[in-house]
Design a protein around this motif. Structure first.
Motif, short mmCIF file in Angstrom:
data_model
loop_
_atom_site.label_atom_id
_atom_site.label_comp_id
_atom_site.label_asym_id
_atom_site.label_seq_id
_atom_site.Cartn_x
_atom_site.Cartn_y
_atom_site.Cartn_z
N VAL A 143 61.42 -8.58 44.90
CA VAL A 143 61.67 -10.01 45.11
C VAL A 143 60.34 -10.72 45.35
N GLY A 180 60.79 -20.23 50.01
CA GLY A 180 59.66 -19.45 50.49
C GLY A 180 58.93 -20.09 51.66
N LYS A 181 59.55 -21.07 52.30
CA LYS A 181 58.91 -21.75 53.42
C LYS A 181 58.73 -20.81 54.61
N THR A 183 58.82 -17.59 54.71
CA THR A 183 57.91 -16.49 54.39
C THR A 183 56.46 -16.93 54.54
N ALA A 224 58.84 -13.72 46.87
CA ALA A 224 59.24 -14.79 47.78
C ALA A 224 58.25 -15.95 47.71
N1 LIG Z 1 63.04 -9.62 54.47
C1 LIG Z 1 63.31 -10.00 53.21
N2 LIG Z 1 63.59 -9.07 52.28
C2 LIG Z 1 63.83 -9.43 50.99
N3 LIG Z 1 63.83 -10.69 50.55
C3 LIG Z 1 63.57 -11.66 51.43
C4 LIG Z 1 63.30 -11.38 52.80
N4 LIG Z 1 63.06 -12.54 53.45
C5 LIG Z 1 63.19 -13.51 52.53
N5 LIG Z 1 63.49 -13.00 51.31
C6 LIG Z 1 63.68 -13.76 50.06
O1 LIG Z 1 62.52 -14.51 49.83
C7 LIG Z 1 62.82 -15.80 49.35
C8 LIG Z 1 62.22 -16.85 50.24
O2 LIG Z 1 62.87 -16.86 51.49
P1 LIG Z 1 62.43 -17.79 52.70
O3 LIG Z 1 60.97 -17.71 52.86
O4 LIG Z 1 63.27 -17.43 53.86
O5 LIG Z 1 62.84 -19.22 52.15
P2 LIG Z 1 63.06 -20.59 52.94
O6 LIG Z 1 62.57 -20.43 54.32
O7 LIG Z 1 62.28 -21.60 52.15
O8 LIG Z 1 64.52 -20.89 52.89
C9 LIG Z 1 64.34 -15.86 49.27
O9 LIG Z 1 64.70 -15.61 47.93
C10 LIG Z 1 64.80 -14.76 50.16
O10 LIG Z 1 66.01 -14.24 49.69
#
Ligand SMILES: Nc1ncnc2c1ncn2[C@@H]1O[C@H](COP(=O)(O)OP(=O)(O)O)[C@@H](O)[C@H]1O
Ligand SMILES: [Mg+2]
Lengths: 313, 260
Positions: free
Chosen positions: A14, A39-40, A42, A16
């Protein structure tokens, strides 16, 4: 103050966050805008040294987030999506605990606590157990936690999500007051938030940067292909619309949804002003022009257009 | 040191603010007290029967040994209760922080993982030591009616401190591996039982393997303490086991920082 260059994060297969770069100068409030899953979180976790980047680097307050993580952590305050509070502690003892592990020196401890609680409006809840507080107050405690050691950089992940409108306004007021003293990065998927609080915008979608600049400059970028709202008194039917469509430089005409007959949205080709031509044509055909004005792009439109472009690309 | 103290007192407070510490201490003390009473009653019965026998035979017989018949028995029972109780003291230590997201606060603060881990370890160890210490009351009661040999009692309690540290380190490791407290408890039970019973399989193993299996057994090393012997090989076993688990815990928690 914050320099991100070509930062990427992959979770297995994935992707991110992919190759994002941006800068925030001291004292600005930077809005990090994107839909859910953009990806915010992350990105913020990488900036706060919670997650290591897969590629690229970033400096916060002049220190590298990987090589000098301890120095970075001394200088940041971080409010994660879910406020990191202990539900069995009182507000006061929780903030005292946080102040200690953030390295606030003993003699300053009490004045820092008073100050922070004052600023976030939770002083009267000092002895309340956090688990008994409303969501809005818990969010304030989360904010207080991020502020207690007077960090140079504040990183706030969706600080208003899940609050009611009154609480949102209150939290926003607190955040607005933080710029200047602190450099703030604030993520959100709600537009009004950034237009009201942020001086600088980074729009992220599918892990990539989709647009960047001040809210005004982003708007200017999109002004190129302009939309006019024209109210024309003429015969019913398609005659007027066809007349407008024939004008040089007009890309598209449509009846404005939800308006009375005769109100059209006219999209022109980028860089062409069709207002004169339109006015002349209307008069020539014997209709009358009630209204003609450019439709201002709202941030909502910017957001939609920037992100939907990315999706189709 | 300051960070360690902050974590330590936060953990202690959380044990005593919630009913967890009181319930666990209460249940443990009730159970151990009840068992102690039964062991004493049993001893009483034996004394009576023994006295009658001695009279019937009209001769002198060696006196019954209070230490062997009460103290050692009691220790044997307590060992097992600890195996059930300690996983409940350790389960929340990291799992709860992960579940609540407070781990993000700890990991983004200028504080080392070792300090967090040690603060938690010693808080749990303190609570354990307090509960263990309370059971000393039983032996004071014993003193009122007989004259136990205090040497093995004290070394037995020392053994409990080492055993407890080891159990807690296993529990913390399990707690660091999951955000689910039930999973943490079950993992801890599993690991503790395995090392508890590991010398059983020594009977079916080759001589070298048997030696290793014996060495890894938790009870083997405890028995020396309960006989009144402090052997450095036992102390080293417990301490190195503890260090190893605590080291692994730190690595597990930090792994997020190097999993690119
Ligand atoms: N621990 C993880 N393992 C696998 N995929 C993840 C994990 N954390 C986030 N993701 C994926 O990474 C992408 C970005 O997530 P995230 O940064 O939480 O977005 P936002 O905060 O903008 O809503 C999403 O597609 C999410 O499913
Ligand atoms: Mg998020």
């Amino acid at each position: 103050m914050i320099e991100v260059s070509e930062l990427s994060k992959h979770y297995g297969d994935v992707v991110a966050v992919e190759n994002i770069s941006f800068k925030a100068e001291k004292g600005v409030i930077l809005g990090f805008l994107g839909p859910n899953g953009a990806g915010k979180t992350t990105t913020m976790r990488m900036l706060t040294c919670y997650l290591p980047p897969s590629h690229g680097e970033a400096k916060v307050a002049g220190f590298d987030i990987v090589e000098e993580s301890m120095e970075v952590r001394k200088r940041i305050g971080y409010l994660p999506e879910q406020p990191p509070v202990y539900h069995d502690m009182t507000v006061g003892s929780y903030l005292r605990f946080v102040a200690k592990i953030k390295g606030v020196p003993g003699p300053k401890l009490n004045s820092r606590l008073d100050d922070t609680m004052e600023k976030t409006g939770i002083a009267h809840h000092r002895d309340t157990v956090i688990g008994h507080l409303s969501k809005g107050y818990r969010q304030r405690v989360g904010l207080a936690q991020a502020l207690v050691h007077e960090p140079e950089v504040l990183i706030l992940d969706e600080p208003t999500v899940g609050l009611d409108p009154k609480q949102i306004i209150e939290i926003r007021e607190v955040i607005k007051g933080l710029g200047g003293d602190h450099t703030v990065i604030l993520s959100t998927h709600i537009l009004p938030e950034v237009s009201m609080t942020c001086g600088q915008l980074v729009i992220i979608n599918n892990g990539r940067i989709a647009g960047e600049g001040t809210p005004e400059s982003l708007m200017a970028q999109l002004k190129e292909g302009e939309v006019l709202r024209a109210h024309i008194d003429g015969p019913p039917g398609a005659a007027v619309r066809e007349m407008i469509a024939r004008i040089d430089g007009v890309l598209d005409v449509s009846q404005e949804p939800g308006s009375e007959e005769g109100v059209f949205l006219v999209t022109s080709l980028p860089g062409q002003d069709v207002r004169d031509a339109l006015t002349r044509q209307v008069v020539e055909d014997g209709f009358s022009l009630r209204e003609l004005r450019p439709l201002d792009m709202t941030l909502e439109d910017i957001f939609l257009s920037l992100t939907s472009e990315e999706v189709t690309a | 040191m300051r960070n360690f103290a902050a974590i330590y007192s936060k953990e202690m407070r959380s044990y005593f603010v919630s009913p967890v510490a009181y319930v666990i201490a209460g249940v443990f003390l009730f159970l151990s007290g009840y068992l102690f009473r039964n062991i004493l009653m049993q001893f009483n019965l034996w004394c009576l029967q023994f006295g009658q026998r001695a009279q019937q035979m009209g001769g002198q017989m060696p006196a019954l040994n209070l230490n062997e018949m009460v103290v050692t028995q009691f220790f044997g029972v307590m060992d097992f209760i600890w195996l059930l109780v300690i996983p409940m003291l350790t389960m929340r230590l990291f799992a709860e922080e992960k579940k609540n997201g407070t781990i993000e606060l700890l990991m983004t603060s200028p504080i080392r993982t070792v300090e967090v881990m040690l603060g938690k370890f010693f808080a749990c160890f303190s609570l354990y030591s307090i509960i263990v210490g309370l059971t000393l009351v039983y032996f004071v009661i014993l003193e009122a009616y007989g004259s136990p040999d205090w040497g093995p009692i004290f070394t037995g309690y020392m053994g409990y401190l080492f055993l407890g540290a080891t159990f807690i380190s296993v529990g913390i490791l399990a707690s660091a591996l999951t955000e689910n407290q039930i999973v943490a408890v079950l993992l801890t039970f599993g690991m503790l039982l395995l090392f508890w019973l590991i010398d059983w399989s020594a009977s079916f193993a080759g001589p070298t393997a048997a030696k290793i299996l014996h060495y890894l057994s938790f009870i083997e090393h405890l028995e020396d303490f309960q006989r009144g012997v402090i052997d450095s090989k036992d102390v080293i076993f417990y301490l190195s086991f503890t260090f190893f688990c605590l080291f692994l815990t730190t690595r597990v928690i930090e792994s997020r920082r190097w999993r690119r």
